[in-house]
Design an enzyme around this catalytic site. Structure first.
Site, PDB file in Angstrom:
ATOM      1  N   ARG A  93      -4.744  10.818   3.419  1.00 48.17           N
ATOM      2  CA  ARG A  93      -3.721  11.605   4.067  1.00 48.17           C
ATOM      3  C   ARG A  93      -2.594  11.239   3.031  1.00 48.17           C
ATOM      4  NH1 ARG A  93      -7.077  10.806   7.791  1.00 48.17           N
ATOM      5  NH2 ARG A  93      -6.983   8.581   7.738  1.00 48.17           N
ATOM      6  N   LYS A 127       0.667  -1.012  -0.086  1.00 47.27           N
ATOM      7  CA  LYS A 127       0.012   0.015   0.134  1.00 47.27           C
ATOM      8  C   LYS A 127       1.099   1.254  -0.077  1.00 47.27           C
ATOM      9  CE  LYS A 127      -1.537   1.546   4.029  1.00 47.27           C
ATOM     10  NZ  LYS A 127      -1.658   3.012   4.263  1.00 47.27           N
ATOM     11  N   ASN A 128       1.714   1.241   1.151  1.00 43.57           N
ATOM     12  CA  ASN A 128       2.603   2.503   1.202  1.00 43.57           C
ATOM     13  C   ASN A 128       3.519   2.789  -0.279  1.00 43.57           C
ATOM     14  OD1 ASN A 128       1.095   2.992   3.203  1.00 43.57           O
ATOM     15  ND2 ASN A 128       2.669   2.564   4.803  1.00 43.57           N
ATOM     16  N   CYS A 132      -6.157  13.255  11.594  1.00 37.42           N
ATOM     17  CA  CYS A 132      -5.371  11.782  11.403  1.00 37.42           C
ATOM     18  C   CYS A 132      -6.130  11.082  12.272  1.00 37.42           C
ATOM     19  CB  CYS A 132      -3.916  11.780  11.222  1.00 37.42           C
ATOM     20  SG  CYS A 132      -3.237  10.121  11.333  1.00 37.42           S
ATOM     21  N   ASP A 161       5.904  19.709   8.019  1.00 40.60           N
ATOM     22  CA  ASP A 161       7.126  21.081   8.044  1.00 40.60           C
ATOM     23  C   ASP A 161       8.312  20.478   7.386  1.00 40.60           C
ATOM     24  OD1 ASP A 161       6.745  19.271  10.617  1.00 40.60           O
ATOM     25  OD2 ASP A 161       8.895  20.058  10.731  1.00 40.60           O
ATOM     26  N   GLN A 162       8.728  19.175   7.218  1.00 43.56           N
ATOM     27  CA  GLN A 162       9.886  18.715   6.762  1.00 43.56           C
ATOM     28  C   GLN A 162       9.691  18.525   5.375  1.00 43.56           C
ATOM     29  OE1 GLN A 162      12.948  18.061   8.774  1.00 43.56           O
ATOM     30  NE2 GLN A 162      11.497  19.192  10.022  1.00 43.56           N
ATOM     31  N   ASP A 192       3.953   0.498  12.076  1.00 41.67           N
ATOM     32  CA  ASP A 192       2.741  -0.091  11.471  1.00 41.67           C
ATOM     33  C   ASP A 192       2.343  -1.414  11.894  1.00 41.67           C
ATOM     34  OD1 ASP A 192       3.218   1.752   8.433  1.00 41.67           O
ATOM     35  OD2 ASP A 192       2.512   2.403  10.424  1.00 41.67           O
ATOM     36  N   ARG A 230      -9.400  -0.218   3.995  1.00 42.01           N
ATOM     37  CA  ARG A 230      -8.668   0.868   3.265  1.00 42.01           C
ATOM     38  C   ARG A 230      -7.384   0.437   2.789  1.00 42.01           C
ATOM     39  NH1 ARG A 230      -6.938   5.127   7.283  1.00 42.01           N
ATOM     40  NH2 ARG A 230      -5.183   5.033   5.785  1.00 42.01           N
ATOM     41  N   ARG A 233      -0.276  15.086  11.809  1.00 39.52           N
ATOM     42  CA  ARG A 233       0.502  14.688  10.664  1.00 39.52           C
ATOM     43  C   ARG A 233       1.139  15.818  10.017  1.00 39.52           C
ATOM     44  NH1 ARG A 233      -1.167   9.076   9.167  1.00 39.52           N
ATOM     45  NH2 ARG A 233       0.340   8.914   7.747  1.00 39.52           N
ATOM     46  N   PRO A 234       2.064  16.411  10.682  1.00 39.92           N
ATOM     47  CA  PRO A 234       2.731  17.613  10.234  1.00 39.92           C
ATOM     48  C   PRO A 234       3.410  17.457   8.809  1.00 39.92           C
ATOM     49  CG  PRO A 234       4.121  16.640  11.896  1.00 39.92           C
ATOM     50  CD  PRO A 234       2.945  15.669  11.640  1.00 39.92           C
TER      51      PRO A 234
HETATM   52  C1  EPZ Z   1       4.223   6.975   6.512  1.00 44.68           C
HETATM   53  O1  EPZ Z   1       3.312   8.126   7.186  1.00 44.68           O
HETATM   54  C2  EPZ Z   1       3.154   5.675   6.417  1.00 44.68           C
HETATM   55  N1  EPZ Z   1       2.080   6.302   5.581  1.00 44.68           N
HETATM   56  C3  EPZ Z   1       2.653   5.479   7.743  1.00 44.68           C
HETATM   57  O2  EPZ Z   1       1.908   4.327   7.814  1.00 44.68           O
HETATM   58  C4  EPZ Z   1       3.651   4.885   8.766  1.00 44.68           C
HETATM   59  O3  EPZ Z   1       3.440   4.730  10.063  1.00 44.68           O
HETATM   60  C5  EPZ Z   1       4.757   6.068   8.766  1.00 44.68           C
HETATM   61  O4  EPZ Z   1       5.455   6.595   7.643  1.00 44.68           O
HETATM   62  C6  EPZ Z   1       5.944   5.816   9.511  1.00 44.68           C
HETATM   63  O5  EPZ Z   1       6.613   4.592   8.970  1.00 44.68           O
HETATM   64  C7  EPZ Z   1       2.368   6.036   4.266  1.00 44.68           C
HETATM   65  O6  EPZ Z   1       3.394   5.752   3.696  1.00 44.68           O
HETATM   66  C8  EPZ Z   1       1.200   6.512   3.468  1.00 44.68           C
HETATM   67  P1  EPZ Z   1       6.329  10.188   8.894  1.00 44.68           P
HETATM   68  P2  EPZ Z   1       4.246   9.524   6.990  1.00 44.68           P
HETATM   69  O7  EPZ Z   1       6.382  11.465   7.946  1.00 44.68           O
HETATM   70  O8  EPZ Z   1       4.930   9.739   5.986  1.00 44.68           O
HETATM   71  C9  EPZ Z   1       6.863  13.505  12.183  1.00 44.68           C
HETATM   72  C10 EPZ Z   1      -0.081   2.943   7.695  1.00 44.68           C
HETATM   73  O9  EPZ Z   1      -0.486   2.385   8.410  1.00 44.68           O
HETATM   74  N2  EPZ Z   1       6.999  14.196  11.026  1.00 44.68           N
HETATM   75  O10 EPZ Z   1       7.638   9.005   8.472  1.00 44.68           O
HETATM   76  O11 EPZ Z   1       3.165  10.514   7.582  1.00 44.68           O
HETATM   77  C11 EPZ Z   1       5.477  12.621  12.160  1.00 44.68           C
HETATM   78  O12 EPZ Z   1       4.955  13.391  13.161  1.00 44.68           O
HETATM   79  C12 EPZ Z   1       0.390   4.418   7.952  1.00 44.68           C
HETATM   80  O13 EPZ Z   1      -0.161   2.514   6.483  1.00 44.68           O
HETATM   81  C13 EPZ Z   1       7.068  15.630  11.121  1.00 44.68           C
HETATM   82  O14 EPZ Z   1       7.445  16.051  12.538  1.00 44.68           O
HETATM   83  O15 EPZ Z   1       4.855   9.146   8.343  1.00 44.68           O
HETATM   84  C14 EPZ Z   1       5.968  11.279  12.885  1.00 44.68           C
HETATM   85  O16 EPZ Z   1       6.061  11.533  14.349  1.00 44.68           O
HETATM   86  C15 EPZ Z   1       0.016   5.059   9.208  1.00 44.68           C
HETATM   87  N3  EPZ Z   1       7.221  16.332  10.309  1.00 44.68           N
HETATM   88  C16 EPZ Z   1       7.127  10.909  12.249  1.00 44.68           C
HETATM   89  O17 EPZ Z   1       7.666  12.171  11.813  1.00 44.68           O
HETATM   90  C17 EPZ Z   1       7.082  16.164   9.048  1.00 44.68           C
HETATM   91  O18 EPZ Z   1       6.866  17.229   8.164  1.00 44.68           O
HETATM   92  C18 EPZ Z   1       7.189   9.975  11.154  1.00 44.68           C
HETATM   93  O19 EPZ Z   1       6.176  10.439  10.196  1.00 44.68           O
HETATM   94  C19 EPZ Z   1       6.773  14.905   8.844  1.00 44.68           C
HETATM   95  C20 EPZ Z   1       6.750  13.837   9.792  1.00 44.68           C
END
Ligand code: EPZ
Length: 426
Positions: free
Chosen positions: A93, A22-23, A117, A125-126, A305, A397, A122-123
């Site tokens: 998302r 999926k991801n 979410c 900023d990065q 996950d 989903r 789900r920020p």
């Molecule tokens: C992806 O979400 C996955 N979704 C999530 O899977 C998964 O839990 C996550 O990566 C971590 O592996 C998809 O791939 C569609 P992150 P993502 O950016 O990209 C912080 C599922 O069940 N962060 O890696 O949104 C954030 O708050 C879903 O399939 C910032 O601070 O996750 C979190 O604490 C749920 N600023 C950490 O980083 C940013 O700009 C990891 O988030 C972005 C993220």
């Protein structure tokens, strides 16, 4: 509304085939926007999150054909306006990836900020930090993120936090930028590598995916391609966890064992027997499991996950286990639902302390998000009696044919309409 009914206690036997990741799919489909030709994507899971992102491309003007259950053919040339409105993206998302793809192709993008979410904030900023390094400006107005660049020029991005989404989005924005972009502290998940391989199959020049430094040398054109998506390591891990909870002996086919290493190691630590083959794993559980501690980390650490799913197993392990959710702020909402089944779990911030009990008991529960829903199925399979799971749209989903796949390995599971008078409430 529909719900899933499970009568627990059956041991699981037989074989299950894992679908495409999926991801990976929700990153690769938006990446098609960058192509100047037609792309054929194979091994695409037939699930709502993927179908929605393909629908968004269609409504933006791309031609999208489903050649069969798991193959899409997309021609993005009909996309004229790099705008994804709230109506289009509000259920998705993963729609944030449209920002990087549209910016990379059109040097501008307007994407509605997705809604709240299921767990934590789900920020982005990065993501925006990376776009800024490439020369783009952004504003947020009336719920839309608007990014724009006169020119995209490669630069050096150091992510403050390991972020899958930011790594994906910066790669998408950088593949056609002028010069080299370096992403430091990049995410290393298998779906990041899959996206890089997809982009390179179109003629991009992305190196180092799977390590924490990814280098992207911008190219002028990206051609159409044919690409097959990797198997879903979280779906595979979910079925492994189900056998670990319910007991039995199941062959899980169409996997990449290396992607499952941290999951395999943790299940073995608990006493599950796991045999690894080229593209399958055999999972055998025939005794009560031992307690263990789990800390979720970015890949190659234990995946967040899989956190709800492993917690479901630990509710009946022998002893006290501690689960540390180090990636997300609030990913324990499912604990209340497990408590309804007799689990003894206390949550304090990022830590859940689980006292193993002999046996959970079936109860009416709900899926609070995608992986929490998977955990409810796992707990119900190992529990005594009947469980009904509401809000199963969260589960469907992200898990293709989930009821059919579990029934095929011996689970007493069915999907019913919530208002079905023949179904006695539990
Ligand atoms: C992806 O979400 C996955 N979704 C999530 O899977 C998964 O839990 C996550 O990566 C971590 O592996 C998809 O791939 C569609 P992150 P993502 O950016 O990209 C912080 C599922 O069940 N962060 O890696 O949104 C954030 O708050 C879903 O399939 C910032 O601070 O996750 C979190 O604490 C749920 N600023 C950490 O980083 C940013 O700009 C990891 O988030 C972005 C993220």
């Amino acid at each position: 509304m529909e719900k899933i009914i499970i009568n627990g206690g059956n041991k699981l036997h037989g074989q299950v085939k894992i679908s495409g990741a999926k991801n990976a799919a929700v990153a690769i489909i938006p990446a098609v926007i960058l192509s100047d030709g037609v792309c054929r994507i194979e091994n695409v899971p037939d699930i709502q999150d993927v179908n929605l992102i393909a629908q968004i491309l269609f409504e933006m003007g791309a031609s999208v054909k489903r050649l069969d259950k798991s193959t899409l053919e997309i021609d993005p040339k009909g996309i004229r306006e790099p705008v994804a409105t709230y109506d289009l993206v509000r259920h998705m998302r993963a729609s944030s990836y449209l920002m990087g793809a549209l910016l990379g192709k059109f040097k501008r993008a307007e994407v509605a900020l997705p809604g709240g979410c299921d767990f934590g904030v789900r920020p982005v900023d990065q993501h925006l930090k990376g776009f800024t390094v490439l020369g783009a400006n952004h504003i947020v107005e009336s719920g839309m993120i608007k990014v724009k660049a006169d020119k995209l020029v490669g630069g050096h991005v150091y992510l403050d936090v390991v972020s899958v989404g930011a790594t994906v989005n910066i790669m998408l924005a950088a593949v056609k930028a002028e010069g080299r972009t370096t992403i430091e502290n990049a995410a290393k998940e298998p779906h990041i590598v899959d996206l890089a391989n997809f982009l390179n199959s179109m003629g991009a020049d992305v190196r180092g995916a799977g390590t924490d430094v990814i280098k992207v040398n911008g190219v002028k054109h990206l051609n159409g391609t044919t690409y097959s998506i990797i198997p879903d390591q979280i779906e595979a891990g979910t079925y492994m966890a189900a056998v670990a909870c319910a007991g039995g002996d199941v062959m899980i086919n169409n996997v990449i064992p290396k992607h499952l290493e941290s999951i395999t190691a943790k299940l073995r630590e608990m006493g599950v027997t796991i045999e690894e083959y080229d593209d399958s794993v055999r999972v055998i559980k025939d005794r009560r499991l031992r307690r263990c501690n789990v800390k979720t980390m970015p890949h190659p650490g234990f995946p967040t996950d899989m956190q709800p799913q492993i917690a479901a197993i630990l509710t009946m392990a022998d002893g006290t286990s501690i689960v540390n959710e180090a990636v997300w702020d609030n990913r324990f909402r499912y604990v209340e639902e497990l408590r309804r089944m007799g689990a003894e779990i206390s949550v304090d911030g990022k830590l859940a302390v689980i006292e193993g009990v002999e046996q959970l008991k079936g109860a009416p529960v709900k899926a609070t998000d995608l992986r929490a829903g998977a955990a409810m199925i796992i707990a119900a399979l190992g529990a005594k009696g009947k469980t009904q799971i509401e809000d199963i749209r969260h589960i469907e989903r992200g898990y293709e044919d989930v009821v059919e796949k579990f029934a095929a390995i011996g689970a007493d599971i069915k999907k019913v309409r919530s208002d079905d008078p023949t179904v006695k409430t539990a």
